[in-house]
Motif scaffolding. Structure first.
Motif: not given
Length: 408
Positions: A85-87, A120-125, A147-148, A153-155
Motif C-alpha cells: 500500500x502507498x505511504x 494501517x500501512x501494514x494491514x492495508x498492504x 484505516x479510512x 490512499x490505496x484506492x
C-alpha cells in the motif's frame, strides 16, 4: 539503487513457536491450531534475520539505498511484511526531551495524528495484496481514522463500525476520507465486521477472535517506534506504553528485542503497560497467570484504551522485558495530560497514560520514554466551546488577564 525489500519469511504461532504458516495469506484470526473457542493465540511475522544488514540502523541508510523521501516506514522494509500500500509519510515522529531523563515519543505527528498509521500501512498492504475491494474495521477512534485514510490512499473502500458516541472530531475524520460510517451499539460491531468479511469480501483490520489476536501484520508496524527511539537515544531503561489490546506494547518490545538479536544493542528496556483502572484486561491476565482474559469495563474517558478483551501479545511483552502492568485512574491521566499541555503537547486522554504510568512508578534508573499515542483533537470533549466571549473594553480584558495570573 532499488529500495530494500522485505526479509519476512513466515507467520509463526505465539501459542506454539514450533508451528509456522506461509507468509501469505495474512492470518486475521490468530493461530488456527492452538486457539480455542475461548482463547485465541496470535501469530507473529518471522524474518530471515541472518540476512539482515545491520547497516539498516545506521544514519544515511535510507538515502544510500534509494528509499524515497516520504516513503514512511519503508525505511525499515527488510524487517516489515510486504508494503504494497502507498505511504502517507507515517513514522519519523519526534522524540522530545520532556524533562531530565524523560522523553516523549509524540505519535500525534503521524498523518492522521496517531500511532495507528504505522499499523494501517501494514494491514492495508495486506488488503492490497489480497486483491480485496476494501477494508472493514470496528473503531470509534484512531484505528478507524487511520484505516479510512490508508484505504483512501490505496484506492480502496473502507467500512467503519463506530459506537454511537464517537467523538465529533473522529467522525469528521472518517467522513473526510470517504469511509462508510455505521454507528451501532458497541457489542454489535465485531459480529458485523465478520458478516461484512463473509458477504462483501472486505479485508478485516480489526480483531475477529474471542481474545485479541489482531491482524498478523499489524503489530509489525509498531516495531518502527523502537527503531526510531534507538536511533536517537539507544535503548532506554523503560518505555511506558498506553495499552488497550496490547498490540502497540508488543510491537515496541519486539522492535527492541530484534535490535538485541541482531547485536545492535545489548539490552531491551522494561516495558510498562499503562491501562485504565476502569478495565485493565492485561493486568487481570497477569494477576491470574493466564494468557488472556476478559473484564468488565467501568466508566472512563480514556476511550481509546478502555478495552474489555485482552490478548496474549501483551503478556509476552511484559514477561520477556520484565515489565509490568499499571492501572491508572482518569484523574492520574488528566494530571499527566495537563502536565504535557503545559509543555506544549496537546494529547488525547488515552495518550497521556504513558506519562501517567511513569509518574505512578516514580524514578527509573536510566532514561525513560513515554509514548504519546494521539492528538488532543480526538478527545471526547473536543467539539464544545470552552471560552466565553469577552467585552473588548480594556478594563474588562485587563480584569480577565489578572484573574488568570497575568500582570496587566
Amino acid at each position: 539503487m532499488t529500495p530494500p525489500s522485505t526479509l519476512a519469511t513466515a507467520q509463526r504461532s505465539l501459542g506454539d513457536p514450533d508451528i509456522s504458516y506461509p507468509l501469505w495469506p495474512a492470518l486475521t484470526r490468530g493461530c488456527p491450531r492452538t486457539s480455542t473457542d475461548t482463547l485465541s493465540y496470535p501469530v507473529d511475522v518471522d524474518y530471515a534475520y541472518e540476512r539482515v544488514d545491520t547497516a539498516l540502523f545506521e544514519p544515511g541508510y535510507a538515502a544510500r539505498h534509494g528509499v524515497p523521501r516520504g516513503a514512511g516506514i519503508e525505511r525499515w522494509a527488510p524487517l516489515l511484511p510486504p508494503l504494497d500500500a502507498p505511504s502517507l509519510g507515517e513514522g519519523g515522529t519526534p522524540l522530545i526531551e520532556f524533562a531530565p531523563g524523560v522523553h516523549i515519543k509524540d505519535e500525534a505527528r503521524n498523518p492522521t495524528w496517531s500511532h495507528k498509521d504505522r499499523l494501517n500501512r501494514c494491514t492495508t498492504s495486506a488488503a492490497v495484496r489480497a486483491g480485496a475491494p476494501g477494508v472493514v474495521v470496528a473503531s470509534s477512534g484512531n484505528h478507524g481514522a487511520a484505516a479510512a485514510a490508508y484505504a483512501a490512499r490505496a484506492g480502496l473502500r473502507c467500512v467503519v463500525f463506530t459506537s454511537t458516541d464517537t467523538p465529533p472530531a473522529v467522525d469528521a475524520f472518517l467522513h473526510a476520507y470517504g469511509a462508510v460510517v455505521l454507528p451501532v451499539p458497541i457489542d454489535h460491531r465485531w459480529p458485523l465486521v465478520r458478516k461484512v468479511v463473509e458477504h462483501c469480501g472486505l479485508h478485516p483490520v480489526s480483531n475477529l477472535t474471542a481474545t485479541h489476536t489482531g491482524h498478523a501484520y499489524g503489530a509489525e508496524g509498531y516495531k518502527t517506534i523502537a527503531y526510531e527511539i534507538h536511533a536517537e537515544l539507544g535503548a532506554p531503561a523503560a518505555v511506558f506504553v498506553p495499552t488497550g489490546y496490547g498490540e502497540l506494547l508488543y510491537g515496541v518490545w519486539k522492535g527492541f528485542a530484534e535490535l538485541q538479536r541482531l547485536g545492535v544493542t545489548d539490552s531491551v528496556p522494561r516495558i510498562f503497560a499503562c491501562e485504565p483502572a476502569a478495565g485493565g484486561p492485561l493486568a487481570a491476565a497477569v494477576r491470574a497467570g493466564v494468557p488472556a482474559t476478559t473484564v468488565e469495563v467501568g466508566d472512563t474517558d480514556a476511550y481509546g484504551i478502555d478495552c474489555s478483551v485482552g490478548g496474549y501479545r501483551g503478556v509476552v511483552a511484559l514477561r520477556a522485558s520484565e515489565g509490568r502492568p499499571l492501572l491508572l485512574t482518569d484523574d492520574e491521566m488528566r494530571a499527566a495530560q495537563r502536565e504535557l499541555a503545559a509543555a506544549g503537547l496537546w494529547v488525547e486522554l488515552s495518550a497521556a497514560a504513558g506519562l501517567a504510568g511513569l509518574r505512578q512508578v516514580g524514578d527509573v534508573e536510566g532514561p525513560a520514554v513515554c509514548i504519546s499515542t494521539s492528538s488532543g483533537f480526538k478527545d471526547v470533549s473536543v467539539g464544545t466551546r470552552t471560552s466565553e466571549p469577552v467585552d473588548p473594553a480594556w478594563d474588562e480584558v485587563r480584569r480577565r488577564l489578572r484573574a488568570s495570573g497575568i500582570d496587566a
